[in-house]
Design an enzyme around this catalytic site. Structure first.
Site, PDB file in Angstrom:
ATOM      1  N   GLY A 214       0.844  -1.084  -0.052  1.00 50.61           N
ATOM      2  CA  GLY A 214       0.250   0.069   0.014  1.00 50.61           C
ATOM      3  C   GLY A 214       0.792   1.276   0.108  1.00 50.61           C
ATOM      4  O   GLY A 214       2.285   1.234  -0.337  1.00 50.61           O
ATOM      5  N   ASN A 215       0.299   2.458   0.218  1.00 49.51           N
ATOM      6  CA  ASN A 215       0.886   3.728   0.334  1.00 49.51           C
ATOM      7  C   ASN A 215       0.306   4.637   1.399  1.00 49.51           C
ATOM      8  O   ASN A 215      -0.580   4.191   2.019  1.00 49.51           O
ATOM      9  CB  ASN A 215       0.981   4.522  -1.047  1.00 49.51           C
ATOM     10  N   ARG A 216       1.094   5.844   1.597  1.00 49.97           N
ATOM     11  CA  ARG A 216       0.611   6.401   2.802  1.00 49.97           C
ATOM     12  C   ARG A 216      -0.405   7.412   2.613  1.00 49.97           C
ATOM     13  O   ARG A 216      -0.818   8.276   3.318  1.00 49.97           O
ATOM     14  CB  ARG A 216       1.908   7.415   3.180  1.00 49.97           C
ATOM     15  N   ALA A 281      -3.885   7.907  -4.832  1.00 48.69           N
ATOM     16  CA  ALA A 281      -2.634   7.290  -4.868  1.00 48.69           C
ATOM     17  C   ALA A 281      -2.868   5.759  -5.329  1.00 48.69           C
ATOM     18  O   ALA A 281      -2.960   4.789  -4.433  1.00 48.69           O
ATOM     19  CB  ALA A 281      -1.832   7.524  -3.695  1.00 48.69           C
TER      20      ALA A 281
END
Ligand code: C5P
Length: 408
Positions: A214-216, A281
């Site tokens: 995943g990402n932030r 994102a």
């Protein structure tokens, strides 16, 4: 002092009894700095956290606590009539409950029941209280009456706990107050009556039932955009990756997890949309294999997860015949204009928002951002550090400018 919408306007600041009451003092100071006059009113509980003298010092006006301080002038009625906007921060679970059921047993609640101006409530409480069905119902009821609910944020709470319940930053609350006072264009917003699809948050690409790539991304930018477009009268479909944020009232939300799910949701809605804003994102890659059982630590499949590229949703929309305006984001570690411009053309976009993600006050999971906006017709607009709510407003202005240019 600038020339923003708060200059010369009268803000009623209602403070209730939570530890976050000290932040209301900061909010009062910021409102004054923005050119507003501020009238603070406190519940008894608030006064035991921060005394009226603090607010009096900051606002230059008497901060009231009791209903009968000025019985001849019916204080709560007068205070309500004077206000251009009312901000309740922090709003405790108790205050929200009283507002939602019309209880008027002290100055703050009595004044609330007299208000006819826009009302903003910024809740702050422990996560358990925020998530209790009573609070959920009260918030939904207030939102249905037009009260704008700002936050709460996920973060550190009193007693060292962590979770949703922290008061939003004073800057964000101030921006919401300012927004309610912006004079609408004489003929209304060009977004009124249009359909917008907004994506938000990051995607999660599962490896097994426990692990994912995943990402932030927090979703804050996309949620702010959805709220702003909805405020301007658009019908908004928000497609959100996992996020702790409360969906803006009046916005229809589809929750997705993976890039493929996001693609399906976007494609299903894009044909009917006038504008697609892709603030999400999206993970660039996903694991080739999904393992139904949790992988053991020593499994080879975990030591080298094989990835495959995800479809580029925006590029796909841009490549096929479309009427919708397409707005993309580029998260960069500098405001790299060339790369952003290249993305604008390659993905067939009308507008790209290049934002910085490498600074403490800009990018993922914070309330502020700085950005560079480029349009396909060669316009360029730099937005210095500002709140995501304010940046959302600038982006909506640019979208309106593009719509105006397209008009026959
Ligand atoms: O190429 P890059 O990931 O920097 O592009 C970012 C923009 O493209 C964002 O608007 C994002 O939502 C969109 N995007 C997409 N599908 C992907 C990757 C990015 O729609 N697979």
């Amino acid at each position: 002092m600038g020339d923003g919408p708060l200059v010369g306007r009268h803000v009623l600041l209602g403070v209730s009894g939570g530890i976050a009451a000290y932040k209301a003092a900061e909010l009062a100071r910021e409102l004054i700095r923005a050119g507003a006059t501020v009238q603070a009113i406190l519940t008894q509980g608030a006064a035991s956290f921060v005394g009226p003298a603090t607010f009096e010092g900051l606002t230059g006006r008497r901060a009231h606590v009791g209903v009968f301080e000025d019985p001849h002038r019916i204080l709560h009625v007068r205070l309500a009539r004077e206000a251009d906007v009312a901000v309740f921060a922090p709003a405790t679970a108790n205050l929200l409950a009283k507002f939602a059921s019309g209880i008027a047993d002290d100055l703050v609640t009595s004044t609330y029941t007299c208000l006819t101006c826009p009302v903003i409530a910024a809740p702050a409480m422990h996560t358990e209280m925020w998530e209790h069905p009573a609070t959920r119902a009260n918030v939904a009821r207030l939102a249905s009456w037009g009260v704008r609910i700002i936050g709460p944020e996920v973060g550190q709470l009193a007693g060292g706990d962590e979770g949703p319940g922290r008061l939003s930053d004073p800057g964000e609350i101030l921006a919401a107050a300012a927004q309610t006072l912006v004079t609408p264009e004489p003929d209304g917003s060009l977004l009124a009556g249009l359909r917008l699809v907004v994506t938000a948050g990051g995607t999660r690409e599962p490896i097994d039932p426990v692990r994912y790539i995943g990402n932030r991304s927090s979703g804050k930018m996309g949620y702010a955009l959805a709220a702003e477009a909805q405020r301007r009268g658009a019908t908004v479909d928000l497609i959100s990756g996992p996020s702790h944020l409360e969906p803006p009232p009046g916005v229809s939300v589809s929750h997705v997890e993976t890039a493929l799910q996001m693609r399906d949701a976007v494609v299903a809605l894009a044909d009917k949309a006038d504008v697609v804003i892709k603030a999400a994102a999206v993970a660039d890659f996903r694991p080739v294999d999904y393992h139904e059982q949790k992988l053991k630590k020593d499994t080879a499949a975990l030591a080298s997860v094989i990835l495959t590229p995800n479809p580029d949703i925006l590029a796909e929309l841009g490549a096929r015949p479309h009427d919708a305006l397409l707005v993309g984001f580029a998260a960069e570690t500098d405001l790299e204009e060339e790369r952003g411009r290249e993305k604008l053309h390659r993905k067939g976009l009308d507008l790209i928002v290049i934002n910085r993600v490498d600074m403490a006050d800009s990018g993922f999971n914070v309330d502020t951002n700085r950005a560079l906006l480029l349009t396909m017709d060669g316009r360029r607009r730099e937005v210095p550090l500002t709140t995501k709510a304010e940046l959302a407003s600038v982006i909506c202005d640019e979208v309106e400018a593009l719509i105006r240019m397209r008009a026959p």
